[in-house]
Structure formats: C-alpha cells, structure tokens
Write a protein that holds these residues in place. Structure first.
Motif, PDB file in Angstrom:
ATOM      1  N   PHE A 210       0.842  -1.186   0.000  1.00  0.00           N
ATOM      2  CA  PHE A 210       0.000   0.000   0.000  1.00  0.00           C
ATOM      3  C   PHE A 210       0.886   1.249   0.000  1.00  0.00           C
ATOM      4  O   PHE A 210       1.919   1.260   0.691  1.00  0.00           O
ATOM      5  N   SER A 236       4.118  -6.195   3.687  1.00  0.00           N
ATOM      6  CA  SER A 236       5.295  -5.509   4.241  1.00  0.00           C
ATOM      7  C   SER A 236       4.938  -4.745   5.521  1.00  0.00           C
ATOM      8  O   SER A 236       5.805  -4.091   6.102  1.00  0.00           O
ATOM      9  N   THR A 238       2.629  -2.201   5.951  1.00  0.00           N
ATOM     10  CA  THR A 238       2.341  -0.759   5.828  1.00  0.00           C
ATOM     11  C   THR A 238       1.245  -0.325   6.815  1.00  0.00           C
ATOM     12  O   THR A 238       1.393   0.690   7.498  1.00  0.00           O
ATOM     13  N   GLU A 254       0.673 -12.471   8.708  1.00  0.00           N
ATOM     14  CA  GLU A 254       1.346 -12.662   7.409  1.00  0.00           C
ATOM     15  C   GLU A 254       1.793 -14.114   7.315  1.00  0.00           C
ATOM     16  O   GLU A 254       2.376 -14.648   8.241  1.00  0.00           O
TER      17      GLU A 254
HETATM   18  C1  LIG Z   1      -1.314  -7.775  -1.499  1.00  0.00           C
HETATM   19  S1  LIG Z   1      -0.229  -8.303  -0.262  1.00  0.00           S
HETATM   20  C2  LIG Z   1      -0.476  -7.126   1.023  1.00  0.00           C
HETATM   21  C3  LIG Z   1       0.407  -5.933   0.916  1.00  0.00           C
HETATM   22  C4  LIG Z   1       0.261  -4.986   2.088  1.00  0.00           C
HETATM   23  N1  LIG Z   1      -0.983  -4.249   2.025  1.00  0.00           N
HETATM   24  C5  LIG Z   1       1.421  -3.992   2.150  1.00  0.00           C
HETATM   25  O1  LIG Z   1       1.218  -2.803   2.221  1.00  0.00           O
HETATM   26  O2  LIG Z   1       2.578  -4.468   2.091  1.00  0.00           O
HETATM   27  C6  LIG Z   1      -0.967  -9.741   0.404  1.00  0.00           C
HETATM   28  C7  LIG Z   1      -0.143 -10.450   1.456  1.00  0.00           C
HETATM   29  O3  LIG Z   1      -0.952 -11.487   2.038  1.00  0.00           O
HETATM   30  C8  LIG Z   1      -0.115 -12.590   2.358  1.00  0.00           C
HETATM   31  N2  LIG Z   1      -1.022 -13.777   2.464  1.00  0.00           N
HETATM   32  C9  LIG Z   1      -1.517 -14.532   1.468  1.00  0.00           C
HETATM   33  N3  LIG Z   1      -2.349 -15.473   1.973  1.00  0.00           N
HETATM   34  C10 LIG Z   1      -2.386 -15.284   3.318  1.00  0.00           C
HETATM   35  C11 LIG Z   1      -3.075 -15.915   4.382  1.00  0.00           C
HETATM   36  N4  LIG Z   1      -3.888 -16.938   4.145  1.00  0.00           N
HETATM   37  N5  LIG Z   1      -2.884 -15.457   5.645  1.00  0.00           N
HETATM   38  C12 LIG Z   1      -2.040 -14.412   5.875  1.00  0.00           C
HETATM   39  N6  LIG Z   1      -1.346 -13.772   4.906  1.00  0.00           N
HETATM   40  C13 LIG Z   1      -1.518 -14.200   3.642  1.00  0.00           C
HETATM   41  C14 LIG Z   1       0.863 -12.652   1.211  1.00  0.00           C
HETATM   42  O4  LIG Z   1       2.053 -13.329   1.589  1.00  0.00           O
HETATM   43  C15 LIG Z   1       1.090 -11.154   0.919  1.00  0.00           C
HETATM   44  O5  LIG Z   1       2.239 -10.664   1.592  1.00  0.00           O
END
Ligand SMILES: C[S@@+](CC[C@H](N)C(=O)[O-])C[C@H]1O[C@@H](n2cnc3c(N)ncnc32)[C@H](O)[C@@H]1O
Length: 275
Positions: A210, A236, A238, A254
């Motif tokens: 984000f 990450s 955010t 995460e």
């Molecule tokens: C689109 S990213 C989020 C980015 C975040 N908004 C940021 O600002 O960095 C989605 C994240 O969800 C994690 N993820 C995927 N499936 C998940 C789950 N079942 N439980 C927790 N985290 C999960 C992924 O590893 C990824 O880092």
C-alpha cells in the motif's frame, strides 16, 4: 494513560484469526492476494476458488470486528479471455449472505499510472476499496479527512443566483440537494469517495505494498487514537507502521516468514503513552 501496541503473527489468517476475541477490532483494512495475480511472488488463488477461499476468513473478520467498526477490502478483478472476471462481485454477494452490509465502495485512482493501451481497452488505473459493516450505524470521523475546497470555488461562488441561496433539491428524486451559498467562506470541504493517490514503489521489498497514505486515510476516517486496527494480509506491514505512527493499536497476520521477519524488524517496540 493508555499504551499503544503492535502485534504481528506468522501464519494463515484463517487460523490465526481464531485467537482474536470477539468484537475487539475497530477497523480492518487489508489487501489480500487477488485471484491468480502475482503467482511468482506469493501465490494466487484461481478466480473460481476465490470466494470459497475467502469466506471462512470473512466469517472470522465478522466475529472480531466491533459492531461500530468498519472493514475495508482492497481488491481488484482481472481480465480473463477478454472479459472482466466476476469473482469480486460474487464475493460481495456471498459476504452479504454471511451477514456483512456492503455500505460503500471507494475508488482508489492510481494517479501515477503509466499510460498504456491494449487492442480493446485502456490502462486500468483504479482499484476497489469495498466498505463492509456489521450495522448501519458505525463510527466515522468525517471531519478528519476534509480537503481544501479547490480553485473551482473562486469563480463559482463570486456571483450567486437566487437558486444558489436556497436548498436546491436534485431533480432525479434522489433526496440529495445543495445550497451553494453554504460553501461561501469555507476553506475545506468533505472529499468524495474517489481517492486520488499515487502507488509507491519504494524500498519496501514487497511487490504490492500500500502507499502509506491509503491506510492513513481510512485510519483517520474510521478510528481514533487508542483504537485497534487489523490487517490479516499484512505483507510488508504498511498498515501496522502507519497505525503505530497514528497512535493506534494494530494487529497484523502474514503467511510468509520473510515478510513476517521484515515487519518484526521495522516495528518500533516502543509504545506511545496517550494521556
Ligand atoms: C497484497 S499483499 C499485502 C500488501 C500490504 N498491504 C502492504 O502494504 O505491504 C498480500 C499479502 O498477504 C499474504 N497472504 C496470502 N495469503 C495469506 C493468508 N492466508 N494469511 C495471511 N497472509 C496471507 C501474502 O504473503 C502477501 O504478503
């Protein structure tokens, strides 16, 4: 005095969420992996399986959210075989069946998108920010996100007509109306539901982070100092960093150890004292 706390959990949010108490979260803001996107980084869920994958998570989110709280879901459909896929629409319908109210949809306009053109479409420069609530009455601090009135006001408010000085009801029967003279002398006004923010490709080491101003805007709008914010797909981190700066408690989940470790390193273990 109140201490502000930031917690990060490693694991699948479907399981970890079960550890959180009922009605304990004031704002959920999150961006899960979109269907089939970014396969090479953190996996993708097929659009056909997406709703079934998300619903058990939605159920836990509904349980942990405070009745006055809000859930903001940043999500986006992709184009498959020349057609926009419908999994987001299907998800909205199923979340409503689960008990959520779909109260609003904000549009995030990514104002720094590169220009582009495909044979049958243009650059997609926006994403959905779906707002869900448990009830129609929820906490919302609208004054916290007021914006400068803008240049239009200088010309438009100089010579007011007689209609401008009374409430002019919309002709389409929507129940909305405006009294233009109410804006005279105002420096700030309420924003619309279109949020114009640039994406940020900084040094976060996450391909879908984000921009900080995105969680910041919703944190201002839906919470106060000392409230608790949850990001079940923390990436990450955010949301957590911004929440911490804004003196809110926050909880992140995460699934990937490398992101979890990255967040742990960046979170300041110090708590603010709120008087
Ligand atoms: C689109 S990213 C989020 C980015 C975040 N908004 C940021 O600002 O960095 C989605 C994240 O969800 C994690 N993820 C995927 N499936 C998940 C789950 N079942 N439980 C927790 N985290 C999960 C992924 O590893 C990824 O880092």
């Amino acid at each position: 005095m109140l201490k502000v706390k930031t917690d990060i959990f490693l694991g699948d949010c479907k399981d970890i969420l079960k550890q959180l108490p009922d009605n304990s979260i004031d704002l959920i803001i999150t961006s899960p992996p979109y269907a089939d996107q970014r396969k090479n980084t953190y996996g993708g869920i097929h659009p056909k399986e997406y709703v079934d994958w998300f619903l058990p998570i939605g159920k836990e989110l509904l349980r942990v959210l405070h009745p006055n709280g809000t859930f903001i879901l940043n999500i986006k459909e992709k184009v498959v075989n020349g057609e926009r896929s419908t999994y987001v629409l299907e998800l909205i319908l199923e979340l409503k069946k689960q008990g959520w109210l779909w109260t609003e949809e904000f549009v995030w306009h990514k104002k720094n998108c590169f220009p582009g053109k495909w044979s049958n479409r243009f650059r997609d420069a926006w994403e959905r920010l779906l707002q869900f609530n448990k009830q129609k009455k929820f906490n919302m601090y609208q004054d916290a996100v007021k914006v400068p009135i803008g240049d239009w006001a200088t010309g438009r408010l100089k010579n007011l007509s007689e209609t401008d000085k009374i409430r002019d009801n919309a002709k389409n029967g929507s129940g909305f109306g405006k009294n233009v003279s109410n804006w005279v002398g105002k420096e700030t006004v309420y924003p619309t539901n279109v949020i114009h923010l640039a994406t940020e490709c900084n040094n976060k080491n996450h391909s879908a982070a984000f921009p900080e101003s995105l969680p910041e805007w919703f944190i201002k709008l839906f919470t106060q100092e000392g409230d608790t914010i949850l990001d079940p797909f923390a990436g990450s981190g955010t949301t957590l960093m911004v929440a911490q700066k804004m003196k809110r408690n926050s909880i992140g989940i995460e699934i990937l150890p490398e992101y979890y470790e990255m967040i742990k390193e960046e979170i300041i273990p110090v708590s603010y004292l709120l008087l």
